[in-house]
Design a protein around this motif. Structure first.
Motif, PDB file in Angstrom:
ATOM      1  N   LEU A  51      38.908  96.890  57.334  1.00  0.00           N
ATOM      2  CA  LEU A  51      37.607  97.184  57.140  1.00  0.00           C
ATOM      3  C   LEU A  51      37.485  98.561  57.092  1.00  0.00           C
ATOM      4  O   LEU A  51      36.757  99.594  56.445  1.00  0.00           O
ATOM      5  CB  LEU A  51      36.748  96.652  58.257  1.00  0.00           C
ATOM      6  CG  LEU A  51      36.710  95.067  57.870  1.00  0.00           C
ATOM      7  CD1 LEU A  51      35.626  94.578  58.924  1.00  0.00           C
ATOM      8  CD2 LEU A  51      36.309  94.713  56.460  1.00  0.00           C
ATOM      9  N   ASP A  52      38.088  99.435  58.140  1.00  0.00           N
ATOM     10  CA  ASP A  52      38.204 100.970  58.114  1.00  0.00           C
ATOM     11  C   ASP A  52      38.694 101.507  56.805  1.00  0.00           C
ATOM     12  O   ASP A  52      38.082 102.611  56.538  1.00  0.00           O
ATOM     13  CB  ASP A  52      38.985 101.493  59.161  1.00  0.00           C
ATOM     14  CG  ASP A  52      38.306 101.214  60.567  1.00  0.00           C
ATOM     15  OD1 ASP A  52      37.097 100.673  60.592  1.00  0.00           O
ATOM     16  OD2 ASP A  52      38.916 101.413  61.591  1.00  0.00           O
ATOM     17  N   GLY A  63      31.164 101.760  60.747  1.00  0.00           N
ATOM     18  CA  GLY A  63      29.860 101.001  61.350  1.00  0.00           C
ATOM     19  C   GLY A  63      29.070 100.438  60.268  1.00  0.00           C
ATOM     20  O   GLY A  63      28.575  99.413  60.361  1.00  0.00           O
ATOM     21  N   THR A  64      28.893 100.952  59.167  1.00  0.00           N
ATOM     22  CA  THR A  64      28.214 100.640  57.835  1.00  0.00           C
ATOM     23  C   THR A  64      28.827  99.303  57.365  1.00  0.00           C
ATOM     24  O   THR A  64      28.221  98.393  57.208  1.00  0.00           O
ATOM     25  CB  THR A  64      28.059 101.773  56.948  1.00  0.00           C
ATOM     26  OG1 THR A  64      27.461 102.664  57.428  1.00  0.00           O
ATOM     27  CG2 THR A  64      27.219 101.014  55.572  1.00  0.00           C
ATOM     28  N   HIS A  68      27.226  95.202  57.813  1.00  0.00           N
ATOM     29  CA  HIS A  68      27.055  94.144  56.659  1.00  0.00           C
ATOM     30  C   HIS A  68      27.991  93.095  56.829  1.00  0.00           C
ATOM     31  O   HIS A  68      27.602  91.974  56.255  1.00  0.00           O
ATOM     32  CB  HIS A  68      27.130  95.062  55.277  1.00  0.00           C
ATOM     33  CG  HIS A  68      25.955  96.135  55.015  1.00  0.00           C
ATOM     34  ND1 HIS A  68      24.799  95.604  54.758  1.00  0.00           N
ATOM     35  CD2 HIS A  68      26.023  97.431  55.025  1.00  0.00           C
ATOM     36  CE1 HIS A  68      24.153  96.577  54.387  1.00  0.00           C
ATOM     37  NE2 HIS A  68      24.723  97.804  54.528  1.00  0.00           N
ATOM     38  N   PHE A  69      29.214  93.461  57.307  1.00  0.00           N
ATOM     39  CA  PHE A  69      30.201  92.366  57.201  1.00  0.00           C
ATOM     40  C   PHE A  69      30.903  92.307  58.525  1.00  0.00           C
ATOM     41  O   PHE A  69      31.895  92.860  58.644  1.00  0.00           O
ATOM     42  CB  PHE A  69      31.277  92.794  56.298  1.00  0.00           C
ATOM     43  CG  PHE A  69      30.436  92.745  54.753  1.00  0.00           C
ATOM     44  CD1 PHE A  69      29.937  91.713  54.154  1.00  0.00           C
ATOM     45  CD2 PHE A  69      30.222  94.064  54.129  1.00  0.00           C
ATOM     46  CE1 PHE A  69      29.033  91.947  52.839  1.00  0.00           C
ATOM     47  CE2 PHE A  69      29.766  94.482  52.962  1.00  0.00           C
ATOM     48  CZ  PHE A  69      29.177  93.247  52.355  1.00  0.00           C
ATOM     49  N   PRO A  70      30.357  91.470  59.632  1.00  0.00           N
ATOM     50  CA  PRO A  70      31.087  91.485  61.044  1.00  0.00           C
ATOM     51  C   PRO A  70      32.282  91.047  61.052  1.00  0.00           C
ATOM     52  O   PRO A  70      33.156  91.135  61.783  1.00  0.00           O
ATOM     53  CB  PRO A  70      30.018  90.629  61.753  1.00  0.00           C
ATOM     54  CG  PRO A  70      29.370  90.108  60.800  1.00  0.00           C
ATOM     55  CD  PRO A  70      29.138  90.667  59.535  1.00  0.00           C
ATOM     56  N   ALA A  78      31.245  87.762  50.255  1.00  0.00           N
ATOM     57  CA  ALA A  78      30.336  88.649  49.341  1.00  0.00           C
ATOM     58  C   ALA A  78      30.940  89.166  48.288  1.00  0.00           C
ATOM     59  O   ALA A  78      30.247  89.115  47.062  1.00  0.00           O
ATOM     60  CB  ALA A  78      29.854  89.726  50.419  1.00  0.00           C
ATOM     61  N   VAL A  79      32.289  89.570  48.172  1.00  0.00           N
ATOM     62  CA  VAL A  79      32.909  90.040  47.234  1.00  0.00           C
ATOM     63  C   VAL A  79      32.996  88.819  46.081  1.00  0.00           C
ATOM     64  O   VAL A  79      32.560  89.396  44.838  1.00  0.00           O
ATOM     65  CB  VAL A  79      34.011  90.505  47.482  1.00  0.00           C
ATOM     66  CG1 VAL A  79      35.071  90.549  46.150  1.00  0.00           C
ATOM     67  CG2 VAL A  79      34.147  91.910  48.338  1.00  0.00           C
TER      68      VAL A  79
END
Length: 207
Positions: A51-52, A63-64, A68-70, A78-79
């Motif tokens: 995710l990073d 963090g953004t 949105h996607f924990p 979502a993709v």
């Protein structure tokens, strides 16, 4: 006549109202950037991308992405949903035209999309996610638009007469499986060749 108390909503400073809207717009834009970056990175480097890494590619903070996607599974879903929405938009454009063979263009795009993102779709299957259940309205929209293109192709005798919309959607799903089975996910040329073989089978048969 006594003054009426001010409406709390109207008492809110206009600058604050604009700020709220801007924040919401920024959040939407950031989410879209994350989805685009994730789609590209998953297709290019597989699902092990962190995710990073996605955050860096999207130009947002980690963090953004996490807000949105924990979980990564939420990002996969979502993709996939976003990809279907893009296909719906493309189908709408094709439906607005008059080309009776637009069905083949649409199915070719769907198969190409599936080939590029087969890893995400496989992850969803492994996690027992069904897009028809997770996003029924979006999935229904795509099917409805493809059905319209199929009807138009039928009317022009541009497609075999016995083909139904259920069979069309099943063949698209089957194309994803065939491309994965052939190990052609990373080769646009090979995946397009497999898709073309399937599409050729949908054309009117010689009598």
């Amino acid at each position: 006549m006594p003054n009426q108390p001010p409406d709390p909503a109207s008492a809110k400073p206009p600058t604050a109202q604009r700020s709220d809207r801007e924040l919401r717009a920024d959040a939407r834009r950031n989410r879209e950037r994350v989805l685009r970056a994730a789609q590209q990175l998953f297709a290019t480097h597989g699902l092990d991308v962190s995710l990073d890494e996605i955050a860096r590619s999207a130009g947002v903070g980690p963090g953004t992405v996490h807000r949105h996607f924990p979980a990564k599974e939420a990002l996969f879903l979502a993709v996939a949903i976003d990809e279907i929405k893009q296909l719906v938009a493309e189908a709408e454009v094709l439906a607005a035209g008059k080309d009776p063979a637009a069905l083949f263009e649409m199915l070719s795009r769907m198969m190409a999309n599936g080939a590029e993102n087969v890893a995400v779709k496989s992850a969803l299957v492994a996690a027992e996610f069904d897009l028809r259940t997770a996003a029924p309205e979006v999935a229904s929209d795509l099917t409805r638009h493809v059905a319209y293109l199929l009807d138009r192709a039928h009317a022009a005798d541009a497609v075999r007469a016995d083909l139904t919309i259920d069979e069309v959607m099943a063949l698209v799903a089957g194309a994803f499986a065939a491309i994965r089975h052939a190990g052609a996910e990373t080769s646009r040329k090979r995946s397009a060749h497999i898709a073309q073989i399937i599409l050729d089978g949908l054309r009117p048969q010689p009598r």
